[in-house]
Design an enzyme around this catalytic site. Structure first.
Site, PDB file in Angstrom:
ATOM      1  N   ASP A 189       0.823  -1.208   0.000  1.00  0.00           N
ATOM      2  CA  ASP A 189       0.000   0.000   0.000  1.00  0.00           C
ATOM      3  C   ASP A 189       0.861   1.263   0.000  1.00  0.00           C
ATOM      4  O   ASP A 189       1.962   1.275   0.553  1.00  0.00           O
ATOM      5  CB  ASP A 189      -0.895  -0.017   1.250  1.00  0.00           C
ATOM      6  CG  ASP A 189      -2.066   0.945   1.138  1.00  0.00           C
ATOM      7  OD1 ASP A 189      -2.390   1.372   0.010  1.00  0.00           O
ATOM      8  OD2 ASP A 189      -2.653   1.273   2.180  1.00  0.00           O
ATOM      9  N   ASN A 210       1.523   3.353  -2.908  1.00  0.00           N
ATOM     10  CA  ASN A 210       2.192   3.765  -4.146  1.00  0.00           C
ATOM     11  C   ASN A 210       1.754   5.160  -4.599  1.00  0.00           C
ATOM     12  O   ASN A 210       2.579   5.998  -4.981  1.00  0.00           O
ATOM     13  CB  ASN A 210       1.896   2.771  -5.275  1.00  0.00           C
ATOM     14  CG  ASN A 210       2.563   1.431  -5.071  1.00  0.00           C
ATOM     15  OD1 ASN A 210       3.507   1.307  -4.299  1.00  0.00           O
ATOM     16  ND2 ASN A 210       2.072   0.420  -5.771  1.00  0.00           N
ATOM     17  N   GLY A 211       0.444   5.398  -4.565  1.00  0.00           N
ATOM     18  CA  GLY A 211      -0.086   6.695  -5.007  1.00  0.00           C
ATOM     19  C   GLY A 211       0.388   7.841  -4.140  1.00  0.00           C
ATOM     20  O   GLY A 211       0.767   8.913  -4.645  1.00  0.00           O
ATOM     21  N   HIS A 271       3.154   3.408  -8.885  1.00  0.00           N
ATOM     22  CA  HIS A 271       2.922   1.992  -9.207  1.00  0.00           C
ATOM     23  C   HIS A 271       4.149   1.378  -9.878  1.00  0.00           C
ATOM     24  O   HIS A 271       4.484   0.216  -9.632  1.00  0.00           O
ATOM     25  CB  HIS A 271       1.694   1.849 -10.113  1.00  0.00           C
ATOM     26  CG  HIS A 271       0.405   2.205  -9.438  1.00  0.00           C
ATOM     27  ND1 HIS A 271       0.047   1.700  -8.201  1.00  0.00           N
ATOM     28  CD2 HIS A 271      -0.618   3.018  -9.814  1.00  0.00           C
ATOM     29  CE1 HIS A 271      -1.138   2.180  -7.853  1.00  0.00           C
ATOM     30  NE2 HIS A 271      -1.554   2.988  -8.814  1.00  0.00           N
ATOM     31  N   SER A 302      -7.124  -5.634  -6.420  1.00  0.00           N
ATOM     32  CA  SER A 302      -8.314  -6.229  -5.817  1.00  0.00           C
ATOM     33  C   SER A 302      -9.505  -6.153  -6.762  1.00  0.00           C
ATOM     34  O   SER A 302      -9.502  -5.392  -7.742  1.00  0.00           O
ATOM     35  CB  SER A 302      -8.662  -5.510  -4.504  1.00  0.00           C
ATOM     36  OG  SER A 302      -9.313  -4.283  -4.770  1.00  0.00           O
ATOM     37  N   GLU A 353     -12.079  -4.745  -6.152  1.00  0.00           N
ATOM     38  CA  GLU A 353     -12.644  -3.403  -5.991  1.00  0.00           C
ATOM     39  C   GLU A 353     -11.845  -2.332  -6.737  1.00  0.00           C
ATOM     40  O   GLU A 353     -12.325  -1.215  -6.941  1.00  0.00           O
ATOM     41  CB  GLU A 353     -12.724  -3.021  -4.499  1.00  0.00           C
ATOM     42  CG  GLU A 353     -13.758  -3.802  -3.698  1.00  0.00           C
ATOM     43  CD  GLU A 353     -13.351  -5.241  -3.441  1.00  0.00           C
ATOM     44  OE1 GLU A 353     -14.213  -6.134  -3.630  1.00  0.00           O
ATOM     45  OE2 GLU A 353     -12.184  -5.487  -3.080  1.00  0.00           O
ATOM     46  N   TRP A 369     -11.182  -1.983  -9.743  1.00  0.00           N
ATOM     47  CA  TRP A 369     -11.710  -1.593 -11.053  1.00  0.00           C
ATOM     48  C   TRP A 369     -12.409  -0.232 -10.992  1.00  0.00           C
ATOM     49  O   TRP A 369     -12.587   0.430 -12.016  1.00  0.00           O
ATOM     50  CB  TRP A 369     -12.716  -2.635 -11.556  1.00  0.00           C
ATOM     51  CG  TRP A 369     -12.104  -3.969 -11.865  1.00  0.00           C
ATOM     52  CD1 TRP A 369     -12.163  -5.088 -11.082  1.00  0.00           C
ATOM     53  CD2 TRP A 369     -11.337  -4.330 -13.017  1.00  0.00           C
ATOM     54  NE1 TRP A 369     -11.481  -6.126 -11.682  1.00  0.00           N
ATOM     55  CE2 TRP A 369     -10.971  -5.701 -12.869  1.00  0.00           C
ATOM     56  CE3 TRP A 369     -10.930  -3.647 -14.166  1.00  0.00           C
ATOM     57  CZ2 TRP A 369     -10.217  -6.377 -13.825  1.00  0.00           C
ATOM     58  CZ3 TRP A 369     -10.174  -4.322 -15.115  1.00  0.00           C
ATOM     59  CH2 TRP A 369      -9.821  -5.665 -14.949  1.00  0.00           C
ATOM     60  N   LEU A 413      11.219 -20.218  -3.867  1.00  0.00           N
ATOM     61  CA  LEU A 413      10.140 -19.378  -3.355  1.00  0.00           C
ATOM     62  C   LEU A 413       8.962 -19.342  -4.316  1.00  0.00           C
ATOM     63  O   LEU A 413       9.134 -19.207  -5.527  1.00  0.00           O
ATOM     64  CB  LEU A 413      10.663 -17.945  -3.161  1.00  0.00           C
ATOM     65  CG  LEU A 413       9.617 -16.876  -2.807  1.00  0.00           C
ATOM     66  CD1 LEU A 413       9.271 -16.935  -1.326  1.00  0.00           C
ATOM     67  CD2 LEU A 413      10.123 -15.475  -3.171  1.00  0.00           C
ATOM     68  N   ARG A 470       1.327  -4.848   6.276  1.00  0.00           N
ATOM     69  CA  ARG A 470       0.725  -3.833   5.415  1.00  0.00           C
ATOM     70  C   ARG A 470       1.564  -2.565   5.518  1.00  0.00           C
ATOM     71  O   ARG A 470       1.873  -2.102   6.626  1.00  0.00           O
ATOM     72  CB  ARG A 470      -0.720  -3.529   5.813  1.00  0.00           C
ATOM     73  CG  ARG A 470      -1.334  -2.460   4.894  1.00  0.00           C
ATOM     74  CD  ARG A 470      -2.821  -2.292   5.079  1.00  0.00           C
ATOM     75  NE  ARG A 470      -3.343  -1.367   4.049  1.00  0.00           N
ATOM     76  CZ  ARG A 470      -4.552  -1.430   3.523  1.00  0.00           C
ATOM     77  NH1 ARG A 470      -5.394  -2.368   3.911  1.00  0.00           N
ATOM     78  NH2 ARG A 470      -4.923  -0.567   2.595  1.00  0.00           N
TER      79      ARG A 470
END
Length: 242
Positions: free
Chosen positions: A14, A16-17, A31, A59, A61, A63, A125, A185
Site C-alpha cells: 500500500d 504507491n499513489g 505503481h 483487488s 474493488e 476496477w 520461493l 501492510r
C-alpha cells in the site's frame, strides 16, 4: 530465525499513489516504483527462508479507480515479467497468480499464464500475486461449490468442515503453507481490505508506516525478527502465561 518459522508471508503493498504524490509525480509513477520493489522484497524473503510470498497487487474493488490508472495497472504484469523473468528464473522462483483471471484483458491474462507456465518447474520461493482478487468473492465461490455438492447429494450440510472450505480457496495448492504466518501492510493503514480473510484467521499482523516503494530489505528483516519472537497461541492458553 528464532522461535517461529516464517513459511508464508503476505504483504498488502500500500501507498504507491501517496509515495508519488509526495514527490509531485503522477500516481502511475508510484505503481512503477512499487513494481520494481517487488523483486527486491521477493529475493530478500527468499534469503530469509520464506516458502510462499503472497502480494496483494489488484483487488476486485480496484476496477472502480480512474480508467487510466486501471489500464496502467493491467499493463504492469506485462512490464514486470518482461523485466524480471530472467532474475526469477535464475533464483528458482515459482510464479503463481490467484484471482479471477478470466476477467482480465487478454494481454494481461496471456502474460500471467505464461509466467506461471515458464516457472512451473522451479522449486524455490513461490511468488504469489493476488490479482483481481477479493476474499469475500473467493469465499462465496467456495460456498457455491459446496452448495452444488449438497444439491447433487454427494455431501450433506452437516458434513462440511473447515478443511473442505480451505480446500476450495485459491491458496489450497500451497498445502501446509496455505495460511500466512505473518501479514505486513505498508503505508500506515491498518485494515485487511478484503485480503485472505479466511486464511488470516490466526496470522500475526504487522504495519509499516513506510509507503511500499520505500519498504526495503532491512525493514523486512526487522519485521521477520520481531515475528520470530512472538508467542503464537492459536486460541490456546500458553502455559508460560499462567
Amino acid at each position: 530465525m528464532g522461535k517461529n518459522q516464517l513459511n508464508h508471508l503476505a504483504i498488502i503493498m500500500d501507498g504507491n499513489g501517496r509515495w508519488a504524490k509526495a514527490r509531485k509525480q503522477p500516481r502511475v509513477a508510484g505503481h512503477y516504483a512499487g513494481m520494481n520493489n517487488v523483486e527486491t522484497i521477493a529475493l530478500a524473503a527468499d534469503k530469509l527462508g520464506v516458502k510462499v510470498l503472497s502480494l496483494y497487487a489488484f483487488s476486485t474493488e480496484n476496477w472502480a479507480r480512474p480508467k487510466e490508472e486501471v489500464a496502467y495497472l493491467m499493463n504492469l504484469p506485462v512490464r514486470f515479467f518482461d523485466k524480471f523473468m530472467p532474475s526469477l528464473m535464475k533464483n528458482n522462483v515459482k510464479v503463481n497468480i490467484m484471482g479471477y483471471l478470466n476477467d482480465l484483458p487478454k494481454k494481461t491474462y496471456d502474460v500471467v499464464q505464461r509466467a506461471m507456465r515458464e516457472t512451473a518447474d522451479n522449486t524455490g520461493l513461490v511468488l504469489n500475486f493476488a490479482f483481481n482478487y477479493g476474499a469475500r468473492k473467493e469465499i462465496t465461490s467456495a460456498m457455491k461449490e459446496l452448495g452444488g455438492m449438497i444439491e447433487s447429494g454427494s455431501i450433506t450440510s452437516q458434513e462440511i468442515t473447515e478443511e473442505m472450505i480451505s480446500d476450495r480457496l485459491m491458496t489450497a495448492n500451497f498445502g501446509q503453507y496455505r495460511d500466512p504466518d505473518l501479514l505486513i501492510r505498508t503505508s500506515g493503514e491498518q485494515r485487511l481490505s478484503n485480503f485472505l480473510l479466511w486464511q488470516l484467521a490466526y496470522s500475526e499482523l504487522a504495519f509499516s508506516e513506510k509507503y511500499w516503494p520505500d519498504f526495503n530489505e532491512k525493514d523486512l528483516q526487522g519485521f521477520v525478527g520481531n515475528f520470530a519472537k512472538r508467542h503464537r497461541r492459536f486460541g490456546k492458553v500458553d502455559e508460560s502465561d499462567s
